[in-house]
Write a protein that holds these residues in place. Sequence first.
Motif, PDB file in Angstrom:
ATOM      1  N   TYR A 181       1.170  -1.040   0.073  1.00  0.00           N
ATOM      2  CA  TYR A 181       0.151  -0.093   0.458  1.00  0.00           C
ATOM      3  C   TYR A 181       1.536   1.432  -0.426  1.00  0.00           C
ATOM      4  N   ALA A 182       2.050   1.741   1.180  1.00  0.00           N
ATOM      5  CA  ALA A 182       2.930   2.657   0.570  1.00  0.00           C
ATOM      6  C   ALA A 182       3.362   3.075  -0.517  1.00  0.00           C
ATOM      7  N   ALA A 239      -8.883   8.204   2.494  1.00  0.00           N
ATOM      8  CA  ALA A 239      -9.948   7.311   1.961  1.00  0.00           C
ATOM      9  C   ALA A 239     -10.790   8.747   1.821  1.00  0.00           C
ATOM     10  N   VAL A 240     -10.782   9.481   3.301  1.00  0.00           N
ATOM     11  CA  VAL A 240     -11.683  10.874   2.957  1.00  0.00           C
ATOM     12  C   VAL A 240     -11.092  11.528   1.696  1.00  0.00           C
ATOM     13  N   VAL A 241     -10.068  12.087   2.108  1.00  0.00           N
ATOM     14  CA  VAL A 241      -9.223  13.489   1.475  1.00  0.00           C
ATOM     15  C   VAL A 241      -9.740  12.709   0.211  1.00  0.00           C
ATOM     16  N   MET A 242      -9.302  11.264  -1.256  1.00  0.00           N
ATOM     17  CA  MET A 242     -10.070  10.466  -2.574  1.00  0.00           C
ATOM     18  C   MET A 242     -11.102  10.003  -2.142  1.00  0.00           C
ATOM     19  N   GLY A 243     -11.504  10.076  -1.582  1.00  0.00           N
ATOM     20  CA  GLY A 243     -13.310   9.077  -1.302  1.00  0.00           C
ATOM     21  C   GLY A 243     -13.810  11.484  -1.666  1.00  0.00           C
ATOM     22  N   LEU A 244     -13.672  11.954  -1.342  1.00  0.00           N
ATOM     23  CA  LEU A 244     -14.251  13.080  -1.983  1.00  0.00           C
ATOM     24  C   LEU A 244     -13.516  13.731  -3.178  1.00  0.00           C
ATOM     25  N   MET A 248      -7.756   5.255  -5.020  1.00  0.00           N
ATOM     26  CA  MET A 248      -7.078   5.626  -3.916  1.00  0.00           C
ATOM     27  C   MET A 248      -7.630   5.175  -2.814  1.00  0.00           C
ATOM     28  N   THR A 249      -8.899   5.646  -3.286  1.00  0.00           N
ATOM     29  CA  THR A 249     -11.008   5.595  -2.077  1.00  0.00           C
ATOM     30  C   THR A 249     -10.694   4.131  -1.621  1.00  0.00           C
ATOM     31  N   LEU A 250     -10.567   3.011  -2.834  1.00  0.00           N
ATOM     32  CA  LEU A 250     -11.245   1.969  -2.610  1.00  0.00           C
ATOM     33  C   LEU A 250      -9.402   1.036  -1.944  1.00  0.00           C
ATOM     34  N   ALA A 251      -8.647   1.881  -2.203  1.00  0.00           N
ATOM     35  CA  ALA A 251      -7.268   0.974  -1.324  1.00  0.00           C
ATOM     36  C   ALA A 251      -6.907   1.240  -0.174  1.00  0.00           C
ATOM     37  N   SER A 252      -7.571   2.569  -0.307  1.00  0.00           N
ATOM     38  CA  SER A 252      -7.004   3.257   1.561  1.00  0.00           C
ATOM     39  C   SER A 252      -8.227   2.460   2.585  1.00  0.00           C
TER      40      SER A 252
END
Length: 108
Positions: A10-11, A66-71, A85-89
């Motif tokens: 992930y990193a 997850a929050v930032v990329m989800g938005l 990135m939302t999915l991966a996070s």
Amino acid sequence: MGVDWIGFGYAALVSAGGVIGYLKAGSVTSLVAGLLFGLLAAVGAYLASHNPKNAWISLGTAGTLAVVMGLRFLSSWKFMPAGLMTLASSLMLVKIIVGMLKTRPHKS
């Protein structure tokens, strides 16, 4: 304890995303954010590899992304890169939380 290979993967994904954002769009912000969050994710994976209860850095990193990329995904509806990135996070958050719950001592 085993090495947190999923956390290190992930990193690497986060870091690679920042580099690709810089190479494709010239976005210095993507480069800096990708490398910073990739480093934090790697440190979190390293710490969790030694002590599974010590997953707070990983939890904060994956949660923030997850929050930032989800938005960003909700505003653009483009899967790349925000949706990926939302999915991966989000998957990392589930993995971290399940891991933390498994290592909690049970009270009898």
